[in-house]
Design a protein around this motif. Structure first.
Motif, mmCIF file in Angstrom:
data_model
loop_
_atom_site.group_PDB
_atom_site.id
_atom_site.type_symbol
_atom_site.label_atom_id
_atom_site.label_comp_id
_atom_site.label_asym_id
_atom_site.label_seq_id
_atom_site.Cartn_x
_atom_site.Cartn_y
_atom_site.Cartn_z
ATOM 1 N N PHE A 225 3.924 34.139 61.403
ATOM 2 C CA PHE A 225 3.448 32.585 61.318
ATOM 3 C C PHE A 225 3.648 31.907 62.365
ATOM 4 N N GLN A 226 2.654 31.262 62.856
ATOM 5 C CA GLN A 226 3.004 30.239 63.931
ATOM 6 C C GLN A 226 3.399 28.819 63.815
ATOM 7 N N GLY A 227 2.910 28.297 62.763
ATOM 8 C CA GLY A 227 3.288 26.756 62.620
ATOM 9 C C GLY A 227 4.749 26.601 62.199
ATOM 10 N N PRO A 228 5.220 25.573 62.267
ATOM 11 C CA PRO A 228 6.573 25.286 61.942
ATOM 12 C C PRO A 228 7.080 25.251 60.336
ATOM 13 N N ILE A 229 8.088 25.295 59.942
ATOM 14 C CA ILE A 229 8.629 25.056 58.675
ATOM 15 C C ILE A 229 9.147 23.794 58.606
ATOM 16 N N LEU A 230 8.522 22.958 57.669
ATOM 17 C CA LEU A 230 8.657 21.550 57.649
ATOM 18 C C LEU A 230 9.553 21.262 56.434
ATOM 19 N N ILE A 231 10.798 20.490 56.494
ATOM 20 C CA ILE A 231 11.498 19.884 55.319
ATOM 21 C C ILE A 231 11.231 18.381 55.333
ATOM 22 N N GLU A 232 10.900 17.828 53.963
ATOM 23 C CA GLU A 232 10.748 16.588 53.949
ATOM 24 C C GLU A 232 11.935 15.882 53.170
ATOM 25 N N PRO A 233 12.499 14.880 53.930
ATOM 26 C CA PRO A 233 13.703 14.220 53.259
ATOM 27 C C PRO A 233 13.407 13.333 52.170
ATOM 28 N N LYS A 234 14.198 13.203 51.221
ATOM 29 C CA LYS A 234 14.164 12.198 50.144
ATOM 30 C C LYS A 234 15.539 11.972 49.827
ATOM 31 N N PRO A 235 15.920 10.695 49.584
ATOM 32 C CA PRO A 235 17.152 10.373 49.175
ATOM 33 C C PRO A 235 17.596 10.449 47.550
ATOM 34 N N ARG A 236 16.616 10.254 46.725
ATOM 35 C CA ARG A 236 17.009 9.994 45.186
ATOM 36 C C ARG A 236 15.584 10.235 44.492
ATOM 37 N N GLU A 237 15.720 10.211 43.184
ATOM 38 C CA GLU A 237 14.451 10.032 42.313
ATOM 39 C C GLU A 237 13.590 11.342 42.695
ATOM 40 N N PRO A 238 13.720 12.206 41.954
ATOM 41 C CA PRO A 238 14.213 12.528 40.549
ATOM 42 C C PRO A 238 15.883 12.815 40.378
ATOM 43 N N THR A 239 16.453 13.196 41.459
ATOM 44 C CA THR A 239 17.914 13.732 41.356
ATOM 45 C C THR A 239 18.804 12.421 41.958
#
Length: 433
Positions: A225-239
């Motif tokens: 798989f040539q594309g990047p793995i992406l993480i989506e930051p989120k601070p709160r809600e639902p946790t």
């Protein structure tokens, strides 16, 4: 293509700022060349399957208000009907990309094997739709947050059975994304966090997340798989507290596990605000660390402290964000995903079409403003001038040790003079654009 609730809509065309046609773009001219390439290649617009085809208008205080034909009937037949409607909507909007969670496109089965089989079967169906229409996949992802099994997280769950279930789910979603030619793969830790430290081993959970992400990166390379793995930051809600709080936090996490070269960020305006930042701040941080990937385009309500995911309509605010995108080299494999939903009172199909028209025009107008600021060059020139002292080889901080710098400063006996940051003048300059 079978008839859908969008079949009566024409494909939206660019008609210019003077148009009174509510079903026309006023600023999004896809073929307009800006900074050397067409606007459509800069923006890489994507419709979000989750919000556009799945959301039903329910909220914590009210039942569903939006009813679509594919929300009823035999699950796999309904999934195919939903896909037909989705690609008809893509045709109406004339956008090149779409995005999905696995559970958006395929229903949960009686067990893990049936669930994964449903995902693979619908992946094949989506492949045929892509071949028929030319619409491409910006990214796929797995829903590891809606089902009760994920109430304590997925990768960070205290139960190893949930970790294993999540691993199988992500493997299949990544396989399908790869088969569909997806440009990226997203991992959104919707419940990777804690409600109370009274029942949480924080270090163990973060270590589990690091192991999970490392396994995903290894598998990505294994299948090519040539594309990047992406993480989506989120601070709160639902946790209450999520481990992927913001861009800087995620970079520290990636650096700790040696993943900063394989993983980038999918940033969202609404999440940036919840973290106490601006959208442009998060983009600038990601660019500074070399981990900028893609954007979710929405807005929050300043009067509400939760993730309202409304369609964008603040052109000046987005122009500052796009200015940072362009400073970092623009979008490459990433794009602009409309991770935005219509309000629960907007129940008709044309409400969804109008929402996208407005959002796309806002993005286009904002991007053109940012491009004009880049071409003008005065903002960049002011920044370069402010830091010009550092570009001289004999600048005051050029020593190799603290002692050398201190001794040289004492020998010069020069008292630095404060210099204006010119903030108000620069704000006025931006407003002129």
């Amino acid at each position: 293509m079978s008839d859908t609730i969008f079949s009566s809509f024409p494909t939206i065309r660019f008609e210019g700022p003077g148009s009174d046609n509510p079903l026309a773009y006023r600023h999004y001219d896809p073929d307009r060349v800006v900074l050397g390439k067409p606007l459509k290649d800069h923006l890489r617009l994507a419709v979000c399957y989750w919000h556009s085809l799945v959301m039903n208008g329910s909220d914590p205080f009210g039942a569903p208000t939006i009813d679509r034909p594919w929300m009823h009937g035999e699950p796999m037949a309904a999934a195919r009907a939903k896909a037909d409607a989705a690609f008809d909507l893509f045709r109406v909007l004339g956008v090149p990309f779409y995005t999905f969670h696995d559970r958006d496109v395929a229903p949960e089965g009686a067990g893990l094997s049936e669930t994964l089989a449903n995902t693979r079967e619908m992946g094949e169906y989506l492949g045929r739709k892509q071949a028929e229409t030319g619409t491409r996949l910006l990214w796929g992802t797995a829903n590891l947050f809606s089902h009760p099994r994920f109430m304590a997280g997925a990768a960070s769950n205290p139960d190893p059975e949930v970790f294993a279930w999540s691993a199988a789910t992500v493997k299949t979603a990544l396989d399908v994304t790869h088969a569909l030619g997806g440009a990226n793969y997203v991992l959104w830790g919707g419940r990777e966090g804690y409600e109370t430290l009274l029942n949480t081993d924080l270090k163990r959970e973060i270590d589990q997340m690091g192991r999970f992400l490392s396994l995903v990166v290894d598998y990505k390379h294994k299948i090519g798989f040539q594309g990047p793995i992406l993480i989506e930051p989120k601070p709160r809600e639902p946790t209450k507290h999520q481990y992927d709080f913001d861009a800087a936090t995620v970079y520290g996490f990636l650096k700790h596990f040696g993943l900063e070269r394989d993983v980038k960020l999918n940033l969202e305006e609404n999440h940036a605000i919840l973290a106490g930042h601006t959208f442009e701040h998060e983009i600038a941080v990601a660019n500074a660390f070399g981990i900028f990937g893609s954007l979710d385009i929405n807005r929050g309500d300043p009067l509400l402290g939760w993730d309202t995911d409304q369609f964008p309509n603040d052109a000046p605010q987005l122009a500052l964000a796009f200015y940072q995108v362009l400073k970092g080299g623009g979008l490459t494999t990433g794009g602009l995903n409309f991770d935005a939903k219509i309000r629960r009172q907007s129940i008709e199909p044309d409400d969804l079409v109008h929402a996208h028209i407005g959002g796309i025009d806002t993005c286009a107008r904002s991007f053109l403003t940012a491009a004009a600021m880049i071409e003008d060059g005065r903002l960049a020139a002011h920044v370069a001038d402010r830091y010009a002292g550092w570009d001289r080889p004999d600048h005051a901080a050029a020593g190799h040790s603290l002692e050398e710098i201190a001794a040289a400063a004492e020998a010069r006996a020069i008292a630095p003079k404060p210099r204006s940051g010119r903030q108000e003048m620069l704000e006025n300059l931006v407003n002129r654009f």
